[in-house]
Enzyme design. Sequence first.
Site, PDB file in Angstrom:
ATOM      1  N   CYS A 160       0.820  -1.206   0.000  1.00  0.00           N
ATOM      2  CA  CYS A 160       0.000   0.000   0.000  1.00  0.00           C
ATOM      3  C   CYS A 160       0.855   1.257   0.000  1.00  0.00           C
ATOM      4  CB  CYS A 160      -0.894   0.048   1.249  1.00  0.00           C
ATOM      5  SG  CYS A 160      -1.941  -1.378   1.487  1.00  0.00           S
ATOM      6  N   ASN A 169       0.403   0.447   5.830  1.00  0.00           N
ATOM      7  CA  ASN A 169       1.137  -0.243   4.772  1.00  0.00           C
ATOM      8  C   ASN A 169       2.002  -1.310   5.415  1.00  0.00           C
ATOM      9  OD1 ASN A 169       2.732  -1.021   2.583  1.00  0.00           O
ATOM     10  ND2 ASN A 169       4.121   0.714   2.814  1.00  0.00           N
ATOM     11  N   GLY A 170       1.835  -2.570   4.993  1.00  0.00           N
ATOM     12  CA  GLY A 170       2.657  -3.643   5.541  1.00  0.00           C
ATOM     13  C   GLY A 170       1.864  -4.902   5.791  1.00  0.00           C
ATOM     14  N   GLY A 209      -0.331   0.869  -5.192  1.00  0.00           N
ATOM     15  CA  GLY A 209      -1.562   0.096  -5.048  1.00  0.00           C
ATOM     16  C   GLY A 209      -2.631   0.597  -5.986  1.00  0.00           C
ATOM     17  N   TYR A 232      12.371  -1.807  -7.111  1.00  0.00           N
ATOM     18  CA  TYR A 232      11.147  -1.860  -7.917  1.00  0.00           C
ATOM     19  C   TYR A 232      10.002  -0.994  -7.410  1.00  0.00           C
ATOM     20  CZ  TYR A 232       7.032  -4.009 -10.164  1.00  0.00           C
ATOM     21  OH  TYR A 232       5.875  -4.223 -10.859  1.00  0.00           O
TER      22      TYR A 232
END
Length: 487
Positions: free
Chosen positions: A21, A127-128, A49, A272
């Site tokens: 996210c 996020n995670g 996302g 990336y």
Amino acid sequence: MGQNYFEQEAYDRMDKPGEECGVIGVYDFQGRNVASDIYYGLFALQHRGQESCGIAVSDTKSQQRKVDSHKDMGLVNEVFNLENLGQLKGDIGVGHVRYSTAGASTRENAQPLVINYVKGTLGVAHNGNLINAAELRRELEYTGAIFQTTIDSEVIAYHIARERLHSRTVEEAVVRAAKKIKGAYALVVMSPRKLIGARDPFGFKPLCIGKRDQAYFLASETCALETIGAEYIRDVLPGEVVTISPEGGIQSDRSLCQPEEKVGRCIFEYIYFSRPDSQIDGVSVYNSRIDAGRFLAMDSPVEADLVVGVPESGNAAALGYSMQSGIPYGVAFMKNSYVGRTFIKPKQSFRADGVRVKLNAIKEAVNGRRIIMIDDSIVRGTTSGRIVSMLKEAGAAEVHVRISSPPFLWPCYFGTDIPEREQLIAYNRTLEEIRDVIGADSLGYLKVERLEEMVQGLSICKGCFTGKYPMEPPKEDIRGDYYDRIK
């Protein structure tokens, strides 16, 4: 009969690692509405996302402590418009873009989560991936909690709310909750009068602080700050909880911080995930990718006529390879930038290669030439094989593949959808066998030993390459049903 476009798209998606996210939080001390800032910040974080997104805002001057929110499935520019953005009134808010690695891809699991409880309201964006989420969830359920979603973030929100009942401040509640949760998290929390950011002690996921006039920002990447004209201040440290308020400015609790050598930042932020114009923990993502290409040229040289990158994340590494090797850098692919969630589903009778819908080789650039093709990673090998075939069909005399990361050999449990070992092309295969599967004339990967050098000595997580994680991984796969949905 083959697969239709969307079946193929789901399968191809597994040939690239996916980020969990992106999060953003804003507090404007001058009382101006922050919804538009959050919108543009999420737009800059869209690459993190594309399944769902949302914004929640509140007016800190109001006695009602009301939270206005809007979230739905889709891209940021699909979910929000002038009308619904105009209805989001408040000087403090949080936003989120989601890519599911744990919990189904449904509207119920879209974030931010808004919780009303006895102390007021909380807006939470996360996020995670937690590795003890199931255990914490069961504990809450047996004490009467009723869950509306299947995501880790709701577990975190519940624990913050419960800890707040016997904490002096909301930031103390966040710290106490953080001591219970294990795994990867970059967290942005909106309370009635404070904006709070938290990062797990290993620093798996990034989070930074910015400022514009009297508005303060928390965001997953610095590119979001630049998009909204904010000045980058610093990164939230691994293990740090920061509290932003008009009374205290930026306050810090570092009780969960640990020595740098124990930190485990996700290396794929640099390879990336992150946008190349971002900096993560003071290191330029663009420069990291340039260096990865340089290292590839040093360690895996080959005679060729042209170096090309697979858009977009392979481009900087390809430039680095070219700079180091002296072989000209060129463009061999035309990417269709308009392919996304809005792509019209074709009839069942139509068969399409999902890669070709998004990417085409430029024949005039590759015909008769020996090509070095740089990509960031190979997961299953399906997409890489199609791109190699595409170049050869366009007339390339040779295609030499170079990958700016080491081979994936282990799954990830911390918010990156690296699947089980049996699904990885590098598992139980030699380099020559992988080369044969994707149809390349030669194949080279970045050496594991180069990774720290690539990020200027920062402590990183290399678990998906080595099987050695910064923290003990779970004994069972807790990553949700994503893999089952696309098998």
